[in-house]
Design an enzyme around this catalytic site. Structure first.
Site, PDB file in Angstrom:
ATOM      1  N   LYS A 211       0.411  -1.563  -0.019  1.00  0.00           N
ATOM      2  CA  LYS A 211      -0.183   0.188  -0.394  1.00  0.00           C
ATOM      3  C   LYS A 211       0.944   1.607  -0.028  1.00  0.00           C
ATOM      4  O   LYS A 211       1.663   1.200   0.795  1.00  0.00           O
ATOM      5  CB  LYS A 211      -0.686   0.413   0.997  1.00  0.00           C
ATOM      6  CG  LYS A 211      -1.431   1.465   1.512  1.00  0.00           C
ATOM      7  CD  LYS A 211      -2.880   0.708   2.551  1.00  0.00           C
ATOM      8  CE  LYS A 211      -3.173   2.776   2.619  1.00  0.00           C
ATOM      9  NZ  LYS A 211      -4.312   2.691   3.815  1.00  0.00           N
TER      10      LYS A 211
ATOM     11  N   ASP B  29      -2.453  10.628   4.032  1.00  0.00           N
ATOM     12  CA  ASP B  29      -3.896   9.748   3.711  1.00  0.00           C
ATOM     13  C   ASP B  29      -4.648  10.921   4.785  1.00  0.00           C
ATOM     14  O   ASP B  29      -5.048   9.871   6.302  1.00  0.00           O
ATOM     15  CB  ASP B  29      -3.945   8.362   4.125  1.00  0.00           C
ATOM     16  CG  ASP B  29      -5.772   8.254   4.703  1.00  0.00           C
ATOM     17  OD1 ASP B  29      -6.494   8.344   4.016  1.00  0.00           O
ATOM     18  OD2 ASP B  29      -5.644   6.441   4.770  1.00  0.00           O
TER      19      ASP B  29
ATOM     20  N   LYS C  69     -10.761  12.341   8.584  1.00  0.00           N
ATOM     21  CA  LYS C  69      -9.904  12.035   9.920  1.00  0.00           C
ATOM     22  C   LYS C  69     -10.339  12.898  11.236  1.00  0.00           C
ATOM     23  O   LYS C  69      -9.418  14.102  10.245  1.00  0.00           O
ATOM     24  CB  LYS C  69      -8.547  11.844   9.426  1.00  0.00           C
ATOM     25  CG  LYS C  69      -8.581  10.430   8.416  1.00  0.00           C
ATOM     26  CD  LYS C  69      -6.833   9.618   8.760  1.00  0.00           C
ATOM     27  CE  LYS C  69      -6.797   8.224   7.822  1.00  0.00           C
ATOM     28  NZ  LYS C  69      -7.500   7.361   8.623  1.00  0.00           N
TER      29      LYS C  69
ATOM     30  N   ASP D 197       1.366   6.070   5.787  1.00  0.00           N
ATOM     31  CA  ASP D 197       0.258   5.508   4.823  1.00  0.00           C
ATOM     32  C   ASP D 197       1.555   4.343   3.856  1.00  0.00           C
ATOM     33  O   ASP D 197       0.223   3.680   2.867  1.00  0.00           O
ATOM     34  CB  ASP D 197      -0.745   5.959   4.771  1.00  0.00           C
ATOM     35  CG  ASP D 197      -1.966   4.778   5.166  1.00  0.00           C
ATOM     36  OD1 ASP D 197      -2.253   3.825   5.281  1.00  0.00           O
ATOM     37  OD2 ASP D 197      -3.034   5.231   4.082  1.00  0.00           O
TER      38      ASP D 197
ATOM     39  N   ASP E   9     -12.681   6.955   3.009  1.00  0.00           N
ATOM     40  CA  ASP E   9     -10.923   6.859   4.531  1.00  0.00           C
ATOM     41  C   ASP E   9     -10.738   5.691   4.255  1.00  0.00           C
ATOM     42  O   ASP E   9      -9.865   5.512   4.587  1.00  0.00           O
ATOM     43  CB  ASP E   9     -11.698   7.386   5.864  1.00  0.00           C
ATOM     44  CG  ASP E   9     -10.139   6.862   6.578  1.00  0.00           C
ATOM     45  OD1 ASP E   9      -8.939   7.311   5.708  1.00  0.00           O
ATOM     46  OD2 ASP E   9     -10.072   7.201   7.585  1.00  0.00           O
TER      47      ASP E   9
ATOM     48  N   GLU F  95      -9.439   4.427   1.537  1.00  0.00           N
ATOM     49  CA  GLU F  95      -9.058   4.540   0.608  1.00  0.00           C
ATOM     50  C   GLU F  95      -8.036   3.485  -0.195  1.00  0.00           C
ATOM     51  O   GLU F  95      -7.813   2.811  -1.543  1.00  0.00           O
ATOM     52  CB  GLU F  95      -8.264   5.245  -0.077  1.00  0.00           C
ATOM     53  CG  GLU F  95      -6.908   5.758   0.960  1.00  0.00           C
ATOM     54  CD  GLU F  95      -6.974   5.389   1.972  1.00  0.00           C
ATOM     55  OE1 GLU F  95      -7.587   5.767   2.498  1.00  0.00           O
ATOM     56  OE2 GLU F  95      -5.452   5.261   2.625  1.00  0.00           O
TER      57      GLU F  95
ATOM     58  N   ARG G 241      -7.489   0.079  -0.166  1.00  0.00           N
ATOM     59  CA  ARG G 241      -8.485  -1.530  -0.364  1.00  0.00           C
ATOM     60  C   ARG G 241      -8.266  -1.170  -2.326  1.00  0.00           C
ATOM     61  O   ARG G 241      -8.580  -1.520  -2.876  1.00  0.00           O
ATOM     62  CB  ARG G 241      -9.969  -2.021   0.383  1.00  0.00           C
ATOM     63  CG  ARG G 241     -10.691  -0.384   0.457  1.00  0.00           C
ATOM     64  CD  ARG G 241     -11.715  -1.616   1.599  1.00  0.00           C
ATOM     65  NE  ARG G 241     -11.245  -0.700   2.762  1.00  0.00           N
ATOM     66  CZ  ARG G 241     -11.791  -1.447   3.657  1.00  0.00           C
ATOM     67  NH1 ARG G 241     -13.358  -1.948   4.331  1.00  0.00           N
ATOM     68  NH2 ARG G 241     -11.323  -1.504   5.372  1.00  0.00           N
TER      69      ARG G 241
END
Ligand code: BES
Ligand code: MN
Ligand code: ZN
Length: 473
Positions: A243, A248, A255, A266, A325, A327, A329
């Protein structure tokens, strides 16, 4: 740090098993002064007017000694030597029952090397002591074997430290373009083929889920493909997908500030893939491995994707955005499909800081593992155990996939809070080409620590670089 096989000089050391504490004046003194008992990780230093000094290193109970205990004990020794700013140390180890000489040398060297890591490049005043020379002798094996163990530890730590540096860099320094440049400059000189696709090519390939996540940022995405061919006689290839969210914010499903502050890490999965590739090349591992990173930022702007959007994907499935959020996946869905279809990898492992739920389930000590192939996970688990990197399997039960069902699209990107780590994994699984063998590691809790733990520092840990290298060698 320099670690030399079968040489001598510097602070002398004495290892102490908790259940076999010898009678001598050093131990009497340390017992009286600080209640030294030889517990794992206990270290005590005696300065000396004439010599370089003497150090006691506790190894815990003899029968519980393993490689991870050695890593921890010699990490602490390294830290204490650094604290006293000592330049040289001599370690002579007797034969250790049930442990292999080369791996003992590797673990001791790793412990010392781990003690040198620190991310302080932005501090105007740095606090580093002198470079330490470690003279390491094992009575159990010859010089070449010790040297080979040291070399492997040095190669592994080069990868782990590269991963940590990439993850610790803030998002104004590491963003898709600079992450891709770092991968290229670190790996190409070692013979790894690095291909960087820019936005237009990503669109031509058809990675619309990945592109949707990237829409809110002025920093445009990069698809990074790294090919290592260490086994040219074989056609078998493993894909390793990381990833690569260089930041993020959550997007419109924003968030809270506290959770956002460290979201520059992230991209830890991506960092792990780059660090692993470096070690594979340095150790000339006999395997064919292709690394894939879909790098982008998840931000807010007039162009950003929104909750409620229905988007396309490389696999051709439509996706309802339930939460912007979730994101990671989306980027991974396209990346694992690309690895298993376009790049024709025979099996794939993905690593991702994917869910907060994973930290609730397993804390910061275990990564979660989910698979469609128990044999593949068994291999990964053995590699992780040898590395001292803990993973724990969660069930791949298709009842959890119901949480991802959408009325408006083929699938939705959030299955809600219940079993969130599992539904996230099953989302990714749905995008594999031909249901190829797959292992998913959720490293949300293990990739970045609030405070130092055993021989791992606060901040990025570089977790699973060692696991992956072990898997391929
Ligand atoms: N990157 C986060 C997960 C994360 C959280 C990693 C904390 C490390 C520490 C991920 O993109 C995310 O935001 N996941 C959401 C999913 C939810 C909206 C279904 C989460 O876990 O809250
Ligand atoms: Mn997120
Ligand atoms: Zn994320």
């Amino acid at each position: 740090m320099r670690i030399l096989a079968n040489s001598s000089g510097g602070v002398t050391t004495e290892i102490v098993f908790q259940d076999q504490v010898p009678e001598n004046s050093h131990l009497d003194y340390a017992r009286n002064q600080v209640d030294f008992q030889g517990k794992l990780g206990e270290v005590f230093f005696f300065p000396s007017l004439e010599g370089a000094g003497h150090m006691l290193i506790g190894l815990g109970p003899a029968e519980e000694l393993g490689y991870n205990e050695l890593r921890e004990a010699f990490f602490n020794a390294g830290q204490l030597l650094d604290k006293y700013r000592l330049p040289e140390v001599e370690v002579i180890l007797p034969a250790l029952a049930d442990l292999e000489g080369k791996k003992v040398a590797e673990a001791v060297a790793e412990g010392f090397l781990q003690s040198t890591y620190c991310f302080d490049k932005y501090l105007t005043e740095q606090t580093k002591g002198p470079e330490l020379t470690v003279n390491l002798t094992l009575q159990q094996v010859d010089t070449d074997t010790v040297a080979a163990g040291i070399k492997r530890a040095e190669d592994l730590m080069a990868g782990v430290f590269l991963t940590r540096d990439l993850c610790n860099e803030p998002a104004n320094v590491i963003y898709p373009e600079t992450l891709a440049a770092k991968a290229k400059e670190s790996l190409e000189p070692l013979g790894i083929k690095v291909t960087i696709h820019e936005e237009e090519e990503i669109r031509d390939i058809g990675m619309h889920a990945f592109l949707s996540v990237s829409l809110g940022s002025q920093k445009r995405p990069r698809l990074i493909v790294m090919e290592y061919k260490g086994d040219p006689d074989s056609n078998f290839c493993t894909g390793v997908v990381g990833k690569g969210l260089t930041y993020d914010s959550g997007g419109y499903s924003l968030k809270p500030s506290d959770s956002m502050k460290t979201m520059y890490f992230d991209m830890a999965g991506a960092g792990t893939v780059i660090g692993m590739m470096l070690v594979l090349a340095r150790t000339k591992a006999k395997a064919n491995v292709t690394g894939v990173i879909a790098a982008c930022e998840n931000l807010i702007s007039g162009g950003a994707y929104k909750p409620g959007d229905i988007i396309q994907s490389l696999a051709g499935k439509t996706i309802e955005i339930a939460n912007s959020d979730a994101e990671g996946r989306l980027t991974l869905a396209d990346a694992v499909h690309y690895a298993t279809n376009q790049l024709a990898c025979d099996r794939v492992i993905d690593l991702a800081t994917l869910t907060g739920a994973c930290m609730i389930a397993l804390g910061q000590e275990y990564s979660a593992a989910i698979t469609n192939c128990p044999e593949f996970l068994a291999e990964v688990s053995a590699a992780a155990a040898a590395a001292g990197e803990r993973i724990w399997e969660l069930p791949n039960d298709k009842d959890f996939a119901k949480n991802n069902e959408s009325k408006l699209a083929d699938i939705k990107n959030s299955g809600g809070r219940m079993g969130g780590t599992i539904s996230a994994a099953l989302f990714i699984e749905a995008f594999l080409h031909q249901e190829k063998p797959w292992v998913h590691l959720d490293i949300a809790g293990t990739a970045f620590l609030d405070k130092a733990q055993h021989y791992l520092p606060a901040g990025a840990t570089g977790v699973h670089v060692k696991t992956l290298v072990n898997l391929f060698s």
